[in-house]
Design a protein around this motif. Structure first.
Motif, PDB file in Angstrom:
ATOM      1  N   GLU A  62       0.827  -1.212   0.000  1.00 36.02           N
ATOM      2  CA  GLU A  62       0.000   0.000   0.000  1.00 36.02           C
ATOM      3  C   GLU A  62       0.860   1.260   0.000  1.00 36.02           C
ATOM      4  O   GLU A  62       0.582   2.227  -0.696  1.00 36.02           O
ATOM      5  N   ASN A 185       0.342  -2.406  -5.774  1.00 35.59           N
ATOM      6  CA  ASN A 185       0.246  -0.997  -5.407  1.00 35.59           C
ATOM      7  C   ASN A 185      -0.436  -0.219  -6.536  1.00 35.59           C
ATOM      8  O   ASN A 185      -0.119  -0.409  -7.699  1.00 35.59           O
TER       9      ASN A 185
ATOM     10  N   ASN B 153       8.041  10.417 -13.785  1.00 39.54           N
ATOM     11  CA  ASN B 153       7.224   9.221 -13.991  1.00 39.54           C
ATOM     12  C   ASN B 153       5.904   9.361 -13.244  1.00 39.54           C
ATOM     13  O   ASN B 153       5.820   9.104 -12.051  1.00 39.54           O
ATOM     14  N   PHE B 154       4.889   9.825 -13.943  1.00 44.75           N
ATOM     15  CA  PHE B 154       3.567   9.925 -13.325  1.00 44.75           C
ATOM     16  C   PHE B 154       2.505   9.546 -14.340  1.00 44.75           C
ATOM     17  O   PHE B 154       2.763   9.513 -15.547  1.00 44.75           O
ATOM     18  N   LYS B 155       1.324   9.206 -13.874  1.00 42.60           N
ATOM     19  CA  LYS B 155       0.233   8.829 -14.775  1.00 42.60           C
ATOM     20  C   LYS B 155      -1.069   9.428 -14.267  1.00 42.60           C
ATOM     21  O   LYS B 155      -1.335   9.427 -13.065  1.00 42.60           O
ATOM     22  N   PHE B 280      -1.172   9.559 -10.214  1.00 42.47           N
ATOM     23  CA  PHE B 280      -0.231   8.819  -9.372  1.00 42.47           C
ATOM     24  C   PHE B 280       1.192   9.196  -9.729  1.00 42.47           C
ATOM     25  O   PHE B 280       1.517   9.377 -10.900  1.00 42.47           O
ATOM     26  N   VAL B 281       2.060   9.299  -8.725  1.00 40.36           N
ATOM     27  CA  VAL B 281       3.493   9.411  -8.996  1.00 40.36           C
ATOM     28  C   VAL B 281       4.158   8.155  -8.438  1.00 40.36           C
ATOM     29  O   VAL B 281       3.567   7.457  -7.617  1.00 40.36           O
ATOM     30  N   ASP B 282       5.387   7.909  -8.883  1.00 39.01           N
ATOM     31  CA  ASP B 282       6.135   6.722  -8.470  1.00 39.01           C
ATOM     32  C   ASP B 282       6.119   6.490  -6.966  1.00 39.01           C
ATOM     33  O   ASP B 282       6.336   7.428  -6.192  1.00 39.01           O
ATOM     34  N   SER B 283       5.900   5.252  -6.562  1.00 35.53           N
ATOM     35  CA  SER B 283       6.069   4.817  -5.169  1.00 35.53           C
ATOM     36  C   SER B 283       5.147   5.453  -4.143  1.00 35.53           C
ATOM     37  O   SER B 283       5.370   5.310  -2.953  1.00 35.53           O
ATOM     38  N   ILE B 284       4.163   6.227  -4.559  1.00 30.89           N
ATOM     39  CA  ILE B 284       3.194   6.738  -3.596  1.00 30.89           C
ATOM     40  C   ILE B 284       1.875   6.037  -3.900  1.00 30.89           C
ATOM     41  O   ILE B 284       1.304   6.214  -4.962  1.00 30.89           O
ATOM     42  N   GLY B 285       1.422   5.210  -2.954  1.00 28.02           N
ATOM     43  CA  GLY B 285       0.273   4.345  -3.215  1.00 28.02           C
ATOM     44  C   GLY B 285      -1.043   5.075  -3.344  1.00 28.02           C
ATOM     45  O   GLY B 285      -2.009   4.539  -3.871  1.00 28.02           O
TER      46      GLY B 285
END
Lengths: 208, 413
Positions: A62, A185, B153-155, B280-285
């Motif tokens: 998460e 995730n 890197n974001f979507k 979303f950005v990398d590694s942030i859920g």
């Protein structure tokens, strides 16, 4: 290709998961359940495997510390993590159940005390039924609680029921079906789509 | 001494605040360039307004306050609702555009995050028209801002509130059944959704359409193609056309690589009426931004006013910037230090005034120790016998401030 991080649950469920991983064709040197190492890589280092405590796997995923996790549904439900749950690996099958002494009735007008390793799961189940409960969080030997009067019932995972039987308890109510799941995730699913999908497809074909 | 553990002691030191302020400044100037004007709403809002407006903020999450006359107020749990209300009530010319933005704290409490009662949102709302052009431009603004902040890197995931709603209309699900189904769709849990749907009596065609919703994810072109096969009526066809139009405008903006379609994006379905998106950005859920079209909200205030908006979660953005090492030191350096002896106080203070008036940052003191390590590029000393100035390690003597200012200008060029 970006590297993806895969979180696996330490302990009992590890062996069947490792077997499944081997079948995908990815080779992880030194990866076996008795190893003390906590981090492993496949040959081209596109996959990093980390071993963490089962209940922590959903949290790692998460929060984005791992992109993918393989863990039992029991831990996913308990952690209430906001993740994608994309595959049922159909291993480690069991179920959640309310258990107690034979002949006991679960429904009551009074507040019940439930001993469990899974307080969130227990609360959610009884809230749905409109039953007021108090939970006692235990970390093991949950079956003991009703015998010594610590609680009225227990909520626990039941595989064969033999532990319950040996302690004179029976399943009174069946709850959710549990098996090992693949979780992802939500950000990784968006930003590392290709890598994540690729891994899932490998795993899917290994399962067939 | 009693030690107090504070709820929210994050980002309260000087450096953290500079990072935060730098980020907010970047967001604000980007919002400006798209023609948005900043506004604020009251910190206290009416509890009744929030509990009357359907499908918005969970009542338990609001932080309530009672004023001296006994009215129940809440600390601003959201900005969009009061903003929509005032805009709808004050609209002088119908169909005129209103482009507004805000950077404000919102207050909510939840069981999961007891210590996180306040968070900062930076968001925009565009009132006035429902068109693919408006939708696409707003999504473009979110992409542009994420680029400004340095994320590579974001979507942005784009979905539509109406598509899934139309499918649900074909079924007769109870509230509880719908809740279970929603949680399966949101977690893309097809393994459990399929047997669950089979238990309910739903038309087979509708059933297979619902099952395919979580899989309608990825490159917009491909998703549009796949989605065509599950269209059941005219309404769904229109929705898909709307999304196709929005995407083709995004293509002309040149940002097609930054977006994914996600038809399983169905949070707050009662509130949103059209396009929904999250970033979303990398590694942030968690999504760092969320938004969508909410044409029906203003109707609850007796007016019809199409609207679309989104908001950044500023605290999450800061967390992401720090994690990815994208923070830069925003604090302005010290330009001058002036050290003086008491006899020359008048001269020194006058010079400090002149320099500050020109926009330089100046530290001034009688003691040298107070000015050490300031990192100033220019050190000025008023001593009893002479006045010196050190620019770029070159020390020079000067007699009055006019001479000094000309020395400085020379040094600058």
């Amino acid at each position: 290709m970006e590297q993806i991080t895969l979180a696996l649950a330490k302990g009992r469920p590890a062996s069947s998961t490792i077997k499944l991983l081997e079948e995908t064709g990815e080779h992880f040197s030194e990866l076996h359940e008795d190893s003390r190492k906590l981090v492993f890589y496949n040959e081209d280092k596109t996959i990093k495997v980390i071993f963490v405590k089962a209940l922590d796997v959903p949290t790692y995923v998460e929060k984005g510390a791992a992109d993918i996790g393989i863990v039992g549904k029991d831990n996913i439900l308990e952690s209430q993590a906001d993740v994608y749950e994309l595959l049922d690996l159909k291993i480690g099958k069991c179920m959640f159940a309310v258990a107690g002494k034979p002949g006991q009735k679960v429904d009551s007008n009074q507040k019940l005390t439930i001993a469990t390793k899974y307080p969130n799961v227990a609360k959610k189940h009884f809230k749905k039924k409109g039953q007021d409960i108090e939970t006692v969080k235990l970390n093991g030997s949950v079956e003991l609680a009703p015998l010594i009067g610590l609680s009225d019932f227990i909520v626990d995972i039941v595989e064969t029921g033999s532990t319950l039987k040996e302690n004179g308890l029976v399943v009174l109510e069946e709850m959710d079906y549990i098996s090992t799941r693949l979780i992802v995730n939500k950000a990784s699913f968006a930003t590392k789509s290709a890598e994540v999908q690729n891994f899932i497809n490998q795993l899917k074909s290994a399962m067939e | 001494m009693q030690r107090y553990i504070l709820d929210n002691n994050k980002n309260t030191n000087v450096d953290d605040f500079q990072v935060r302020d730098g980020l907010i400044q970047k967001i604000k100037s980007r919002f400006h360039t798209y023609g948005y004007k900043q506004v604020r709403t009251s910190t206290f809002e009416s509890y009744d307004m929030y509990s009357d407006v359907a499908g918005t903020v969970n009542r338990e999450e609001m932080i309530k306050v009672i004023d001296s006359s006994g009215h129940v107020l809440v600390l601003r749990p959201d900005v969009t609702i009061p903003l929509t209300r005032t805009t709808a009530l004050n609209l002088s010319v119908p169909n005129s555009y209103q482009r507004l933005f805000y950077v404000l704290d919102v207050f909510r409490q939840s069981e999961e995050q007891v210590n996180q009662k306040e968070s900062t949102q930076a968001g925009v709302e565009c009132f006035g028209e429902n068109s693919p052009e408006v939708d696409a431009e707003l999504i473009m603004l979110s992409i542009h801002t994420l680029k400004d902040l340095g994320f590579n890197n974001f979507k942005i995931e784009i979905g539509h509130a109406g598509f899934f709603k139309e499918l649900i209309k074909q079924t007769k699900l109870s509230h509880q059944e719908l809740d279970v189904l929603l949680s399966y769709v949101q977690s893309k849990n097809i393994a459990e959704m399929t047997p669950y749907l089979q238990k309910l009596s739903i038309d087979e065609k509708v059933q297979s359409a619902i099952v395919s919703i979580p899989l309608l994810y990825g490159k917009p072109d491909e998703v549009i193609k796949q989605a065509k096969s599950i269209i059941l009526n005219k309404k769904m066809e229109e929705i898909l056309q709307n999304l196709t139009d929005v995407f083709s405008i995004l293509q002309d903006f040149g940002v097609e690589d930054a977006v994914n379609f996600n038809f399983g994006l169905i949070n707050n379905m009662d509130y949103y009426s059209g396009v929904i998106f999250q970033g979303f950005v990398d590694s942030i859920g968690k999504p760092v931004l969320m938004g969508g079209r909410y044409d029906h909200l203003s109707e609850q205030f007796g007016h019809s006013l199409p609207a679309i908006g989104f908001a950044f979660e500023v605290d999450l953005l800061i967390h992401a910037l720090i994690q990815q090492g994208l923070t830069t030191n925003q604090s302005k350096p010290i330009d001058f230090t002036i050290q003086y002896t008491k006899q020359k106080q008048k001269e020194a203070l006058h010079l400090a005034y002149q320099l500050r008036d020109k926009g330089y940052t100046v530290l001034i003191d009688t003691k040298a120790a107070a000015l050490n390590n300031s990192g100033a590029s220019c050190v000025i000393r008023y001593e009893e016998t002479q006045n010196t100035v050190k620019i770029d390690n070159k020390e020079q003597v000067f007699s009055n401030s006019i001479e000094l200012l000309s020395l400085i200008e020379k040094g600058d060029t």
